[in-house]
Design a protein around this motif. Structure first.
Motif, PDB file in Angstrom:
ATOM      1  N   UNK A  34       0.885  -1.109  -0.133  1.00 35.65           N
ATOM      2  CA  UNK A  34       0.001  -0.055   0.122  1.00 35.65           C
ATOM      3  C   UNK A  34       0.854   1.232   0.002  1.00 35.65           C
ATOM      4  N   UNK A  35       1.962   1.293   0.669  1.00 35.80           N
ATOM      5  CA  UNK A  35       2.929   2.346   0.986  1.00 35.80           C
ATOM      6  C   UNK A  35       3.497   2.579  -0.463  1.00 35.80           C
ATOM      7  N   UNK A  36       3.939   1.379  -1.017  1.00 39.85           N
ATOM      8  CA  UNK A  36       4.815   1.519  -2.360  1.00 39.85           C
ATOM      9  C   UNK A  36       3.853   2.257  -3.491  1.00 39.85           C
ATOM     10  N   UNK A  37       2.607   1.688  -3.404  1.00 43.00           N
ATOM     11  CA  UNK A  37       1.683   2.173  -4.454  1.00 43.00           C
ATOM     12  C   UNK A  37       1.354   3.601  -4.318  1.00 43.00           C
ATOM     13  N   UNK A  38       1.423   3.910  -2.830  1.00 46.09           N
ATOM     14  CA  UNK A  38       0.974   5.341  -2.691  1.00 46.09           C
ATOM     15  C   UNK A  38       2.030   6.234  -3.138  1.00 46.09           C
ATOM     16  N   UNK A  39       3.427   5.893  -3.077  1.00 45.50           N
ATOM     17  CA  UNK A  39       4.592   6.646  -3.872  1.00 45.50           C
ATOM     18  C   UNK A  39       4.699   6.465  -5.344  1.00 45.50           C
ATOM     19  N   UNK A  40       3.906   5.858  -6.129  1.00 43.14           N
ATOM     20  CA  UNK A  40       3.927   5.703  -7.430  1.00 43.14           C
ATOM     21  C   UNK A  40       4.547   4.394  -8.065  1.00 43.14           C
ATOM     22  N   UNK A  41       4.841   3.563  -6.978  1.00 39.56           N
ATOM     23  CA  UNK A  41       5.495   2.389  -7.529  1.00 39.56           C
ATOM     24  C   UNK A  41       4.646   1.198  -8.145  1.00 39.56           C
ATOM     25  N   UNK A  42       4.730   0.919  -9.067  1.00 34.28           N
ATOM     26  CA  UNK A  42       3.739   0.040  -9.950  1.00 34.28           C
ATOM     27  C   UNK A  42       4.113  -1.377 -10.044  1.00 34.28           C
ATOM     28  N   UNK A  43       5.605  -1.657  -9.931  1.00 35.94           N
ATOM     29  CA  UNK A  43       6.104  -3.095 -10.212  1.00 35.94           C
ATOM     30  C   UNK A  43       6.695  -3.321  -8.802  1.00 35.94           C
ATOM     31  N   UNK A  44       6.068  -4.189  -7.796  1.00 36.78           N
ATOM     32  CA  UNK A  44       6.761  -4.357  -6.589  1.00 36.78           C
ATOM     33  C   UNK A  44       7.755  -5.221  -6.573  1.00 36.78           C
ATOM     34  N   UNK A  45       7.925  -6.196  -7.461  1.00 35.05           N
ATOM     35  CA  UNK A  45       9.014  -7.053  -7.628  1.00 35.05           C
ATOM     36  C   UNK A  45      10.240  -6.397  -7.987  1.00 35.05           C
ATOM     37  N   UNK A  46      10.265  -5.336  -8.738  1.00 35.96           N
ATOM     38  CA  UNK A  46      11.448  -4.482  -9.145  1.00 35.96           C
ATOM     39  C   UNK A  46      11.706  -3.372  -8.109  1.00 35.96           C
ATOM     40  N   UNK A  47      10.576  -3.028  -7.269  1.00 32.60           N
ATOM     41  CA  UNK A  47      10.660  -2.395  -6.297  1.00 32.60           C
ATOM     42  C   UNK A  47      11.653  -2.838  -4.955  1.00 32.60           C
ATOM     43  N   UNK A  48      11.145  -3.990  -4.788  1.00 30.68           N
ATOM     44  CA  UNK A  48      11.875  -4.822  -3.680  1.00 30.68           C
ATOM     45  C   UNK A  48      13.458  -4.862  -3.968  1.00 30.68           C
ATOM     46  N   UNK A  49      13.766  -5.066  -5.086  1.00 32.57           N
ATOM     47  CA  UNK A  49      15.134  -5.317  -5.504  1.00 32.57           C
ATOM     48  C   UNK A  49      15.717  -4.068  -5.519  1.00 32.57           C
ATOM     49  N   UNK A  50      15.405  -2.859  -5.869  1.00 36.55           N
ATOM     50  CA  UNK A  50      15.755  -1.629  -5.724  1.00 36.55           C
ATOM     51  C   UNK A  50      16.037  -1.132  -4.183  1.00 36.55           C
ATOM     52  N   UNK A  51      14.895  -1.535  -3.614  1.00 38.26           N
ATOM     53  CA  UNK A  51      14.989  -1.219  -2.107  1.00 38.26           C
ATOM     54  C   UNK A  51      16.076  -1.861  -1.441  1.00 38.26           C
ATOM     55  N   UNK A  52      16.381  -3.054  -1.633  1.00 33.82           N
ATOM     56  CA  UNK A  52      17.531  -3.797  -1.125  1.00 33.82           C
ATOM     57  C   UNK A  52      18.890  -3.330  -1.639  1.00 33.82           C
ATOM     58  N   UNK A  53      19.147  -2.997  -2.704  1.00 33.96           N
ATOM     59  CA  UNK A  53      20.165  -2.579  -3.268  1.00 33.96           C
ATOM     60  C   UNK A  53      20.539  -1.061  -2.517  1.00 33.96           C
TER      61      UNK A  53
END
Length: 323
Positions: free
Chosen positions: A291-310
């Motif tokens: 929910x938080x990720x979508x709120x900030x304009x994230x549309x691809x949760x898998x890619x988001x998780x990788x970028x967040x971890x990096x």
């Protein structure tokens, strides 16, 4: 001096492997350790305390050791001399650590520590990277858009450095007091926040300009317009062309300006700022990560998780688990 963390013995042994294993336990797997030479004899002692977002240890050992950041962990380390000296390095940087000079190690750094004599004693403090980001945001009103990277040698003889040393010693004294009040997580975290704030204000780092008392040199009009556009539209899809249009210049020109002034290209700035806002929301709300990720304009949760971890050295779920 010998009474520091007296009630928190982790190992006292003639086997240096016991010291290395205890150090790994103390810092929660955030480091890997290896001897720089053979496993020499001698007395090896470690006393330490581990808490939610920090750990502190008192080391008494002649062992030369290499300390590397464990994959996926986002931690800072501060080493302060208690007695004797340590020849320390962080990459190509060198410093002699003693009562007047501490060493600061950033996430991902490898350090080498060579005690100069059998009577060398030092304190090692681990600080969770999320706490540094939070205190930076408290000082500036916004999270850092890239990892705060401190200079290596911290001068403890100067007034600002003395403040860091006194705050660390105060934390140790509280732990040693035996008073259950000082073992409450709330008080420990409050003390640690003071240490982190002092470190951000005392030690030069990659974002020092945002904390200086004197005004920063003004950004050019095009960059100010671009930054304002990004802030206003951070929850929406942002393109390089959109940033350039807001800045009233070409994509190539605004890209060059971002690199020269901020050290990274426009879309990397957008990504880092968005990730920082998401991380702040994860830590301060009970909303699901998605929910938080979508709120900030994230549309691809898998890619988001990788970028967040990096970016932060851990998955969003690990951050959420620390609420």
């Amino acid at each position: 001096m010998a009474s520091l963390l007296r009630d928190f013995l982790m190992t006292r042994s003639e086997n240096p492997v016991d010291l290395l294993n205890a150090a790994t336990r103390l810092f929660g797997g955030s480091i890997t350790t290896s001897p720089l030479a053979g496993l020499g004899g001698g007395d090896h002692e470690l006393r330490g305390v581990t808490a939610h977002d920090f750990a502190v240890g008192y080391f008494a050992s002649p062992l030369d050791v290499r300390v590397a950041a464990a994959p996926g962990r986002h931690s800072y380390f501060v080493n302060l001399g208690v007695s004797g000296e340590i020849a320390a390095s962080r990459g190509a940087l060198r410093a002699t650590l003693d009562k007047a000079t501490a060493g600061v190690v950033n996430p991902g750094d490898t350090q080498e520590l060579r005690p100069l004599g059998s009577r060398t004693r030092f304190l090692g403090l681990r600080i969770d990277g999320a706490l540094v980001d939070q205190e930076f945001a408290a000082l500036t009103g916004h999270p850092p858009v890239s990892t705060v990277r401190f200079d290596f040698a911290l001068d403890l003889a100067r007034p600002k450095g003395r403040a860091v040393r006194l705050l660390v010693r105060s934390l140790i004294e509280q732990l040693d007091s035996g008073d259950p009040l000082f073992h409450r997580a709330e008080l420990q975290r409050s003390q640690l926040r003071c240490i982190v704030t002092a470190l951000l204000l005392a030690q030069p780092h990659t974002h020092t300009g945002e904390l200086c008392d004197s005004p920063r040199p003004g950004h050019p009009r095009s960059l100010r317009a671009a930054l304002a556009f990004i802030e206003t539209n951070l929850t929406e899809r942002i393109s390089l062309d959109g940033i350039a249009d807001a800045a009233q210049c070409s994509p190539r020109t605004i890209s060059s300006t971002f690199r020269a002034r901020l050290g990274l290209p426009p879309l990397a700035y957008v990504r880092n700022l968005r990730l920082a806002r998401i991380r702040a929301d994860i830590l301060t709300s009970t909303d699901p990560v998605g929910v938080i990720a979508y709120r900030w304009g994230i549309t691809h949760l898998g890619r988001f998780a990788g970028e967040y971890r990096d970016r932060f050295g851990e998955l969003p779920s690990a951050t959420a688990a620390r609420r």
